[in-house]
Design a protein around this motif. Structure first.
Motif, short mmCIF file in Angstrom:
data_model
loop_
_atom_site.label_atom_id
_atom_site.label_comp_id
_atom_site.label_asym_id
_atom_site.label_seq_id
_atom_site.Cartn_x
_atom_site.Cartn_y
_atom_site.Cartn_z
N MET A 33 -1.71 -8.78 -10.65
CA MET A 33 -1.61 -8.70 -9.19
C MET A 33 -2.23 -7.47 -8.60
N ARG A 34 -1.92 -6.35 -9.39
CA ARG A 34 -2.45 -5.15 -8.75
C ARG A 34 -3.92 -4.97 -9.02
N THR A 35 -4.59 -5.81 -10.07
CA THR A 35 -5.88 -5.82 -10.18
C THR A 35 -6.66 -6.54 -9.43
N THR B 177 -5.41 -6.86 -6.14
CA THR B 177 -5.48 -6.16 -4.87
C THR B 177 -6.52 -5.06 -4.77
N THR B 178 -6.66 -4.54 -5.96
CA THR B 178 -7.83 -3.31 -6.23
C THR B 178 -9.23 -3.99 -5.96
N SER C 166 -9.72 -4.84 -2.37
CA SER C 166 -9.82 -3.76 -1.72
C SER C 166 -11.25 -3.13 -1.87
#
Length: 152
Positions: A1-3, A5-6, A9
């Protein structure tokens, strides 16, 4: 999930940055690209004015470059002038002046080289009038009025 979002962005940042990479030259203006530098270019040094004279339209400027403009529109100004006659009487005259910049490539290059844009980007017609036209009109009026007496 963090990847994800990055990545989203970064994509959003890239899309927003693209809009800053162009500049418009409006109708009745001409311009020239001014090469600048900044942190993303490791301050490698901008080379100042480069390229040919640009007409109205939208131009890709990149991250730091700008288009410097000259206003080529025709303008009319009412100039109230005063001069003394030979016998010291004040003579008043309203002069209407219609003018426009000479927008040949050589003239645009000369104006952008010798005049500092009033608002940071555009050499205005008012600036050209105050620099070149107003002094010539004042001189011509004084030379015309001063040899005559008020009764003439």
């Amino acid at each position: 999930m963090r990847t994800i979002t990055t990545i989203l962005s970064l994509m959003l940042f890239a899309v927003l940055s693209i809009g800053c990479g162009s500049q418009d030259i409006p109708q009745a203006h001409k311009g020239r690209m001014f090469d600048r530098t900044g942190a993303a270019a490791f301050y490698s040094g901008g080379s100042g004015f480069n390229g040919s004279i640009l007409g109205p339209g939208t131009y890709w400027t990149g991250l730091y470059d700008e288009v410097r403009l000259v206003d080529c529109s025709q303008t009319t100004i009412k100039e109230p002038l005063e001069a003394l006659t030979k016998d010291g009487v004040q003579f008043k005259l309203d002069v209407y002046v219609r003018f426009a910049a000479d927008c040949s490539d050589e003239s645009i290059t000369g104006m952008l080289t010798t005049l500092s844009p009033a608002d940071g980007h555009t050499v205005t017609s008012k600036q050209l009038y105050e620099t070149y036209v107003r002094p010539a009109i004042g001189t011509a009026l004084r030379e015309t009025v001063s040899p005559h007496r008020a009764n003439d």
